[in-house]
Design a protein around this motif. Structure first.
Motif, PDB file in Angstrom:
ATOM      1  N   UNK A   1      65.382  33.940  61.005  1.00 45.43           N
ATOM      2  CA  UNK A   1      65.945  34.092  59.763  1.00 45.43           C
ATOM      3  C   UNK A   1      65.438  34.903  58.660  1.00 45.43           C
ATOM      4  N   UNK A   2      66.352  35.716  57.981  1.00 46.04           N
ATOM      5  CA  UNK A   2      65.998  36.514  56.882  1.00 46.04           C
ATOM      6  C   UNK A   2      66.424  35.562  55.645  1.00 46.04           C
ATOM      7  N   UNK A   3      65.389  35.362  54.790  1.00 48.98           N
ATOM      8  CA  UNK A   3      65.389  34.429  53.670  1.00 48.98           C
ATOM      9  C   UNK A   3      65.089  35.157  52.446  1.00 48.98           C
ATOM     10  N   UNK A   4      65.936  35.344  51.584  1.00 47.02           N
ATOM     11  CA  UNK A   4      66.080  36.260  50.504  1.00 47.02           C
ATOM     12  C   UNK A   4      66.180  35.243  48.927  1.00 47.02           C
ATOM     13  N   UNK A   5      65.209  35.104  48.304  1.00 45.20           N
ATOM     14  CA  UNK A   5      65.295  34.860  46.785  1.00 45.20           C
ATOM     15  C   UNK A   5      65.309  36.050  46.086  1.00 45.20           C
ATOM     16  N   UNK A   6      66.361  36.428  45.390  1.00 37.17           N
ATOM     17  CA  UNK A   6      66.452  37.487  44.424  1.00 37.17           C
ATOM     18  C   UNK A   6      66.542  36.871  43.079  1.00 37.17           C
ATOM     19  N   UNK A   7      65.519  37.396  42.045  1.00 33.76           N
ATOM     20  CA  UNK A   7      65.523  37.060  40.782  1.00 33.76           C
ATOM     21  C   UNK A   7      65.864  38.191  39.933  1.00 33.76           C
ATOM     22  N   UNK A   8      66.732  37.903  38.872  1.00 34.30           N
ATOM     23  CA  UNK A   8      66.910  39.065  37.679  1.00 34.30           C
ATOM     24  C   UNK A   8      66.434  38.495  36.465  1.00 34.30           C
ATOM     25  N   UNK A   9      65.935  39.544  35.714  1.00 33.83           N
ATOM     26  CA  UNK A   9      65.362  38.984  34.475  1.00 33.83           C
ATOM     27  C   UNK A   9      66.064  39.772  33.382  1.00 33.83           C
TER      28      UNK A   9
END
Length: 402
Positions: free
Chosen positions: A278-286
């Motif tokens: 699995x490729x698990x991505x949590x992408x945050x934008x500020x």
């Protein structure tokens, strides 16, 4: 399992004699035992509805993940102890999951709590594996090790982000090939030359270095203009890096106001079995203020483009498309590019000397193999293991003004 309990040393497949096996992670393997000492994100919370169950395989272990009607998430072995039917095909009744074959039911800890038509008292002797779960940052996390789980790791920066997009996709090669990709900063300047990373000025080759941190490894690509791209890797399988704001644009689309902010990725690589992960991505934008509806829609389209990226990558691998066409053919360009170079190595890459020839730019590859060798050797010999922790302020850097 006590960390001082010895586990037999295991030889890695397709590797030189004496190479520690960090490739295979099934139950009872050295790397699998090590990986089970940590929490892992395994499923998107939004995709598990109340009263439903899902079959999953994590580190070659078959699991039933289910959510009660009240919303609590539970995880047990996906095999009824009676005749071996899949519990995930059965019914969720409160915090209990019931087998569709003969009605045996199990609680969140794996204890059998009901056996219709059986003699009284039999159920107390029946138990399957039940595993602690957490929900955080849009994911369901599980601890598959023995005994009490370690303290759950939190990421305050992601909790404070203006917008967070949780995503999971699957890649058809061994998980460690992707772990090594984290440490391979040289690939960014070639693999992703036509992608959202082109803002790094990929024509000017950087100077690469790698060093240990309290969390794992720090990879630095120092550019000729003095700017540094810094990638932070945390043991055993997590990485932080930054991506240009145009990451979610399609070819020809204009940037929007919100896309002036760099995006910070928190990525995990979790083995499904020895040939898939699995490729698990949590992408945050500020950003200043809440994201617009247009921005949210672009992220949704971007997250849904995984199948398209996989299809394009497979067409490149079959010779139906040229590598340079990836940027024109799909939305999630870096995802397709990485799939081509990782899956193209083989399901389990051949790392024998003479077949693989490492050079000076492979400092990160050497470092991650050495780090895993140190930890797995200590585990095999029953010696204490390092406790990896991320200090406050240990963050990635994008390599340009952001």
């Amino acid at each position: 399992m006590n960390e001082h309990t010895k586990i037999p040393m295991q030889q890695a497949p397709l590797a030189d004699p004496g190479t520690v096996d960090y490739v295979r992670t099934g139950p009872g393997t050295l790397a699998g035992t090590y990986m089970r000492r940590f929490w892992h994100p395994i499923y998107c919370s939004r995709d598990l509805e109340p009263g439903r169950s899902k079959p999953l395989t994590i580190m070659s272990q078959k699991l039933a993940l289910y959510r009660s009607q009240e919303g609590a998430v539970h995880c047990v072995d996906n095999r009824c102890a009676h005749r071996g039917a899949m519990l995930s095909t059965g019914w969720v009744e409160g915090d209990v999951i019931r087998c569709p074959y003969h009605g045996w039911a199990y609680g969140p800890n794996g204890q059998c709590v009901d056996q219709p038509m059986e003699i009284a008292g039999f159920k107390k002797n029946i138990r399957i594996g039940g595993y602690p779960t957490q929900e955080y940052l849009g994911f369901i996390w599980v601890y598959l090790g023995e005994g009490d789980p370690p303290e759950f790791v939190r990421y305050p920066e992601w909790e404070k982000a203006s917008f967070v997009s949780p995503q999971i996709d699957t890649r058809a090669c061994n998980w460690f090939q992707n772990i090594e990709n984290y440490q391979d900063e040289a690939h960014v300047w070639f693999t992703h030359k036509r992608s959202a990373l082109e803002g790094l000025d990929l024509n000017a080759l950087p100077k690469l270095s790698c060093e240990k941190t309290p969390w794992g490894l720090r990879m630095v690509a120092k550019k000729q203009d003095g700017n540094e791209r810094i990638v932070q890797f945390g043991m055993p399988n997590v990485c932080m890096f930054m991506v240009h704001p145009d990451n979610i644009k399609r070819q020809g689309e204009e940037s929007t106001r919100e896309e002036t902010m760099w995006q910070m990725f928190l990525d995990y690589r979790v083995p499904v079995d020895d040939e898939t992960h699995l490729q698990v991505h949590t992408i945050a934008t500020f950003m200043n203020g809440p994201p617009s509806e247009e921005y949210k829609k672009r992220w949704k389209d971007f997250a849904n483009a995984e199948a398209e990226a996989h299809d394009v990558a497979q067409r490149v691998l079959r010779g139906e498309l040229h590598y340079d066409q990836i940027a024109e053919m799909c939305h999630h360009v870096p995802l397709a590019q990485d799939e081509v170079v990782q899956v193209g190595q083989g399901v389990i890459a051949d790392r024998r000397r003479g077949i693989e020839n490492l050079g000076a730019t492979d400092v990160g590859i050497v470092a991650i193999r050495r780090l895993y060798t140190e930890e797995l050797t200590a585990l095999a010999e029953g010696r204490p293991l390092r406790k990896f922790e991320r200090p406050e302020g240990l963050l990635p850097k994008g390599g340009a003004d952001h």
